[in-house]
Structure formats: C-alpha cells, structure tokens
Design a protein around this motif. Structure first.
Motif, PDB file in Angstrom:
ATOM      1  N   THR A 262      23.203  29.369  26.864  1.00 55.93           N
ATOM      2  CA  THR A 262      22.921  28.394  27.590  1.00 55.93           C
ATOM      3  C   THR A 262      23.813  28.221  28.735  1.00 55.93           C
ATOM      4  N   ASP A 263      23.892  28.132  29.799  1.00 55.57           N
ATOM      5  CA  ASP A 263      24.817  27.860  30.605  1.00 55.57           C
ATOM      6  C   ASP A 263      24.986  26.309  31.177  1.00 55.57           C
ATOM      7  N   LEU A 264      22.656  25.806  31.645  1.00 54.31           N
ATOM      8  CA  LEU A 264      22.946  24.299  31.764  1.00 54.31           C
ATOM      9  C   LEU A 264      21.417  25.197  31.102  1.00 54.31           C
ATOM     10  N   ILE A 265      21.318  23.443  30.750  1.00 58.86           N
ATOM     11  CA  ILE A 265      20.277  22.743  30.046  1.00 58.86           C
ATOM     12  C   ILE A 265      18.966  20.902  31.051  1.00 58.86           C
ATOM     13  N   ILE A 266      17.904  21.961  30.430  1.00 57.05           N
ATOM     14  CA  ILE A 266      17.141  20.676  31.282  1.00 57.05           C
ATOM     15  C   ILE A 266      16.113  20.130  30.261  1.00 57.05           C
ATOM     16  N   ASN A 267      16.723  19.232  29.736  1.00 57.05           N
ATOM     17  CA  ASN A 267      15.563  18.039  28.917  1.00 57.05           C
ATOM     18  C   ASN A 267      15.252  16.650  28.800  1.00 57.05           C
ATOM     19  N   ARG A 268      14.763  16.355  27.636  1.00 60.42           N
ATOM     20  CA  ARG A 268      15.138  15.038  27.495  1.00 60.42           C
ATOM     21  C   ARG A 268      16.272  14.291  26.463  1.00 60.42           C
ATOM     22  N   ALA A 269      16.154  13.145  25.929  1.00 62.17           N
ATOM     23  CA  ALA A 269      17.396  13.438  25.363  1.00 62.17           C
ATOM     24  C   ALA A 269      17.783  12.501  24.252  1.00 62.17           C
ATOM     25  N   LEU A 286      19.100  15.662  32.557  1.00 60.96           N
ATOM     26  CA  LEU A 286      18.386  14.922  31.335  1.00 60.96           C
ATOM     27  C   LEU A 286      17.610  13.973  31.723  1.00 60.96           C
ATOM     28  N   VAL A 287      16.444  13.730  31.145  1.00 58.88           N
ATOM     29  CA  VAL A 287      14.968  13.444  31.918  1.00 58.88           C
ATOM     30  C   VAL A 287      14.728  12.531  30.291  1.00 58.88           C
ATOM     31  N   PRO A 288      15.582  11.447  30.199  1.00 61.83           N
ATOM     32  CA  PRO A 288      14.779  10.457  29.369  1.00 61.83           C
ATOM     33  C   PRO A 288      13.129   9.996  29.139  1.00 61.83           C
ATOM     34  N   SER A 289      12.763  10.342  28.304  1.00 62.70           N
ATOM     35  CA  SER A 289      11.343   9.750  27.870  1.00 62.70           C
ATOM     36  C   SER A 289      11.318   8.550  27.813  1.00 62.70           C
ATOM     37  N   PRO A 290      10.578   8.142  28.500  1.00 63.18           N
ATOM     38  CA  PRO A 290      10.596   6.509  28.676  1.00 63.18           C
ATOM     39  C   PRO A 290       9.336   5.631  27.414  1.00 63.18           C
ATOM     40  N   TYR A 291       8.935   6.440  27.402  1.00 64.24           N
ATOM     41  CA  TYR A 291       7.942   5.982  25.893  1.00 64.24           C
ATOM     42  C   TYR A 291       8.207   6.454  24.889  1.00 64.24           C
ATOM     43  N   VAL A 292       9.561   5.920  24.352  1.00 65.08           N
ATOM     44  CA  VAL A 292      10.591   5.777  23.368  1.00 65.08           C
ATOM     45  C   VAL A 292      10.548   3.970  22.862  1.00 65.08           C
ATOM     46  N   THR A 293      10.365   3.793  21.376  1.00 66.55           N
ATOM     47  CA  THR A 293      11.229   2.965  21.766  1.00 66.55           C
ATOM     48  C   THR A 293      12.268   1.823  21.580  1.00 66.55           C
ATOM     49  N   ASN A 294      12.580   1.075  22.217  1.00 63.39           N
ATOM     50  CA  ASN A 294      14.042   0.392  22.809  1.00 63.39           C
ATOM     51  C   ASN A 294      14.443   1.270  24.013  1.00 63.39           C
ATOM     52  N   ASN A 295      13.946   2.039  24.442  1.00 61.37           N
ATOM     53  CA  ASN A 295      14.422   3.007  25.473  1.00 61.37           C
ATOM     54  C   ASN A 295      15.048   3.874  25.174  1.00 61.37           C
ATOM     55  N   HIS A 296      15.858   4.030  23.989  1.00 55.04           N
ATOM     56  CA  HIS A 296      17.004   4.658  23.214  1.00 55.04           C
ATOM     57  C   HIS A 296      16.894   5.998  23.790  1.00 55.04           C
ATOM     58  N   GLN A 297      16.269   6.651  24.117  1.00 54.91           N
ATOM     59  CA  GLN A 297      16.587   7.664  25.404  1.00 54.91           C
ATOM     60  C   GLN A 297      17.260   7.925  26.011  1.00 54.91           C
ATOM     61  N   GLU A 298      17.179   6.928  27.421  1.00 58.35           N
ATOM     62  CA  GLU A 298      18.104   6.759  28.143  1.00 58.35           C
ATOM     63  C   GLU A 298      19.742   6.292  27.671  1.00 58.35           C
ATOM     64  N   LYS A 299      19.341   5.664  26.437  1.00 59.63           N
ATOM     65  CA  LYS A 299      20.825   4.784  25.834  1.00 59.63           C
ATOM     66  C   LYS A 299      21.971   6.322  25.783  1.00 59.63           C
ATOM     67  N   ASN A 300      21.061   6.872  25.026  1.00 59.48           N
ATOM     68  CA  ASN A 300      21.734   7.832  24.408  1.00 59.48           C
ATOM     69  C   ASN A 300      22.125   8.983  26.014  1.00 59.48           C
ATOM     70  N   ALA A 301      21.189   9.192  26.971  1.00 56.05           N
ATOM     71  CA  ALA A 301      21.339  10.172  28.529  1.00 56.05           C
ATOM     72  C   ALA A 301      23.050   9.536  29.033  1.00 56.05           C
ATOM     73  N   ARG A 302      22.532   8.206  29.036  1.00 55.03           N
ATOM     74  CA  ARG A 302      23.807   7.702  30.085  1.00 55.03           C
ATOM     75  C   ARG A 302      25.007   7.513  29.574  1.00 55.03           C
ATOM     76  N   TRP A 303      25.272   7.641  27.614  1.00 56.27           N
ATOM     77  CA  TRP A 303      26.311   8.272  27.248  1.00 56.27           C
ATOM     78  C   TRP A 303      27.016   9.419  27.349  1.00 56.27           C
ATOM     79  N   LEU A 304      26.262  10.193  27.456  1.00 56.78           N
ATOM     80  CA  LEU A 304      26.713  11.393  28.191  1.00 56.78           C
ATOM     81  C   LEU A 304      26.874  11.411  29.751  1.00 56.78           C
ATOM     82  N   GLU A 305      25.758  10.453  30.642  1.00 54.56           N
ATOM     83  CA  GLU A 305      26.651  10.922  31.888  1.00 54.56           C
ATOM     84  C   GLU A 305      27.730   9.891  31.544  1.00 54.56           C
ATOM     85  N   ASP A 306      28.493   9.147  31.691  1.00 57.84           N
ATOM     86  CA  ASP A 306      29.553   7.803  32.097  1.00 57.84           C
ATOM     87  C   ASP A 306      30.691   8.569  30.829  1.00 57.84           C
ATOM     88  N   ASN A 307      30.697   9.760  30.452  1.00 59.13           N
ATOM     89  CA  ASN A 307      31.797  10.844  29.932  1.00 59.13           C
ATOM     90  C   ASN A 307      31.339  12.029  30.933  1.00 59.13           C
TER      91      ASN A 307
END
Length: 366
Positions: A262-269, A286-307
């Motif tokens: 894969t050269d580019l991926i579109i997925n949850r986080a 990354l399209v983090p799921s808004p339906y998970v506990t403590n919004n942890h997918q957005e936190k995961n995704a922002r970690w990659l984005e910030d880097n």
C-alpha cells in the motif's frame, strides 16, 4: 510451553493475540496454543483460519447504563469464569494472555483465581474497561504506549509496543499485489473502515468514486466490511460498471501483505492498525471513530498527525470533496508523500512481538 491467548470482538484485539501465538509456536514447535474467544466475534472465523485451536465461551459486554441486560451480563460472566476454569485446567496452561475485548475478562480472571500466571496487553493510549478491571488480577500489564502506564499499577507495567507491528513489518509487498491481481505499477490506495467496516467512510468513498475513476495512475482497493459489502456493490453498479481502477472486497485475510503493498491508506485510527502502518511507513488519512470510549481513536490519530505521518479528517468533516482533496494533496506531492512515510516509519516498533514474548518467558520462568 502451553499458552492460552484470549481477546476478541474486533481485529484490533485478535491480531495482536495471533501475532504472539505465532511467535510462541515459532520458538516452541512442540508447544501448544489455545485461543479462547466468543463464537459471536470475528475471532470465531479468523482464529481457525490462522491454524489455531479455538474454544468459545458465552459472554457479553456491559451497557453504559443501569439495565436488566447488565444483570444478564453478570450471570454470563460468572458462567464464563466457570467454563474458562475448566478449559484452563484441561489444557494445562502455563500462562494466559488477554489482549482486550470483553471476552478476555472471564478467561484472565479465571486463570488468576487458579494461580496460573497472567498477562494483559493494552493497545490503546487509554485502556479499555476490560483491561482496567483485569489489571487488578493480572501479574503483568504490557502496553503499546508509555503514556498508558499512568492508568495501571506501575510495578506491573512493561512497555512492549503492539505485537502486530512485528508481523506486518516482515510482509512481502509482491505477495500483496499478487493476491489482489494487481499487475500494474500504479500506486495503490487502500480504503478500509476497520474489521467491521465504517459506514461514514463507505458513503464518502462511494460518492467520490466518479472523480477517483479518472485518476488512472492510482488503483483503489476498497474493503467495505462484510456487513456493508452487498449494499456498496449494488450502489456502485447503479451508476454503471465499477471503474477498472477500483477493486472491492468485503474483508481481506492477508492484510499484512496487502498493507506492505500500500502507498496510501484511508482508515479508522484503532491502535493495532496504527502499529501496522507505522511499522511499514505508510502515509495515512485517518477518520477516527467518534463512537469509542474516551474518544481514544482521535487521540491515536492526532499522535500521528502531530508527527507528520497522517492527515486527520473527523467524521463530521468527511465528505467526498474533503476525501478527494486529502488524497490528492498527499499522492500528487511526491515530496510530501515520502516525508509522511518516513515520519510514520520513525514511529514504528518492529520488535514489539519479541519484547512481548520475552515478557511471557520471564513470567513463566522459561
């Protein structure tokens, strides 16, 4: 060595468990691994396909409000503990390892009560409810992120990374392309919404297909999730023939090889997915799921984005236009695409399964 692994519901819990199971068998060809899960989870299909013995117990998760169903869940938990004790005794387990999901609750708890060495593995920055509960009983707590340690007893916590990363890092991209029957050198964009699919990603991608069909230098591999597959195919065919640069699958069982191609991926986080793409250095949308506990997918995704390794699109902002724009901004800019891949690679931990296996050996004194 006789090891029981347990965890389920989604691929994010199942694949780390299987990565460890494969490592155990690689190091101990005469050993045995038993996987305990639920017959209602994806593990009931994925684990036997991977060649491991599978046993199911009946269990369900707690609702986040007082209800009669929660009383039934308590009863199922107690029955699950009883069933797990029998399976553990009969198997003669040296250790039991849980990787999350409510099914591992009664199994790891039962092992702890029997005095069998136990370990849990947490993939996310913020632990799930089951692992928080089990942390009181487990002998060792393995985490994927150092920041997870604050949620557990520090004397039990070890940083291992996610074992799925090690498995994916060794995958052959040529096998991945061959399995998809891709015979051109076009860049491959993988679109997937997690092991069960994601309606929001499916809808945005469907609407974007007429535009993406014109990008003949790209090939889109579109994994809908089993539950969405027939509906997605029907909608695409309403608009005519499915474009030649789009391949559609309900599920992919050889995901490590496909990811390697894969050269580019579109997925949850989900955390296991992020471990996979960072081990390979894949740029991502990354399209983090808004339906998970403590919004942890957005936190995961922002970690990659910030880097500098990912672009984050919140579900509320996801449309065909924003998706196409994000794809073009990355794939049509070779310098940005390469920089994102290098940033992702720098965040990877390819030796994670070796670390987790080392903790397992120390736990049982081998």
């Amino acid at each position: 060595m006789k090891i029981i692994v347990t965890g389920g519901g989604t691929g994010g819990h199942i694949y780390p468990a299987l990565a460890l199971a494969k490592k155990v068998m690689e190091q101990h060809p005469d050993g045995e691994v038993l996987y305990i899960g639920s017959d209602k989870g994806l593990e009931a299909d994925i684990v036997p396909r991977a060649g491991f013995k599978f046993e199911a117990i009946e269990i369900s998760g707690f609702k986040r409000s007082l209800s009669l169903e929660n009383m039934k869940t308590i009863i199922r938990f107690l029955k699950g503990v009883s069933a797990s004790k029998k399976l553990i005794r009969d198997f003669g387990a040296d250790a039991v390892i849980g990787t999350g999901g409510y099914v591992c609750g009664p199994v790891v708890y039962a092992a702890a009560k029997l005095g069998v060495p136990t370990m849990i593995h947490e993939q996310n920055v913020i632990p799930g409810l089951t692992n928080k509960f089990l942390s009181r009983y487990a002998d060792r707590i393995a985490v994927s992120f150092s920041s997870s340690a604050q949620y557990f007893s520090t004397d039990k916590v070890v940083l291992t990374g996610n074992p799925r990363a090690s498995e994916v890092a060794k995958a052959d991209p040529q096998q991945g392309r061959a399995s998809l029957d891709l015979r051109t050198n076009r860049k491959m964009v993988l679109v997937v919404g997690g092991s069960r699919g994601a309606r929001a990603i499916n809808e945005a991608f469907l609407e974007a297909v007429p535009v993406l069909a014109n990008q003949k230098d790209l090939h889109f591999v579109y994994v809908t999730g089993e539950v969405h597959y027939e509906n997605v195919v029907a909608k695409l065919k309403k608009g005519g023939e499915i474009p030649s640069n789009v391949s559609i699958y309900p599920f992919i069982y050889n995901m490590p090889e496909v990811l390697a191609a894969t050269d580019l991926i579109i997925n949850r986080a989900g955390a296991s997915f992020l471990a996979e793409i960072t081990s390979l250095g894949i740029p991502s949308i990354l399209v983090p799921s808004p339906y998970v506990t403590n919004n942890h997918q957005e936190k995961n995704a922002r970690w990659l984005e910030d880097n500098g390794a990912a672009t984050v699109l919140l579900e509320k902002d996801l449309t065909a236009n924003t998706l196409v724009e994000s794809i073009e901004q990355i794939i049509q800019d070779p310098i940005k695409w390469r920089a994102m891949g290098e940033a992702a690679k720098s965040l990877g931990e390819p030796l994670s399964v070796e670390k987790l296996y080392g903790e397992l050996k120390e736990l049982i004194g081998h």
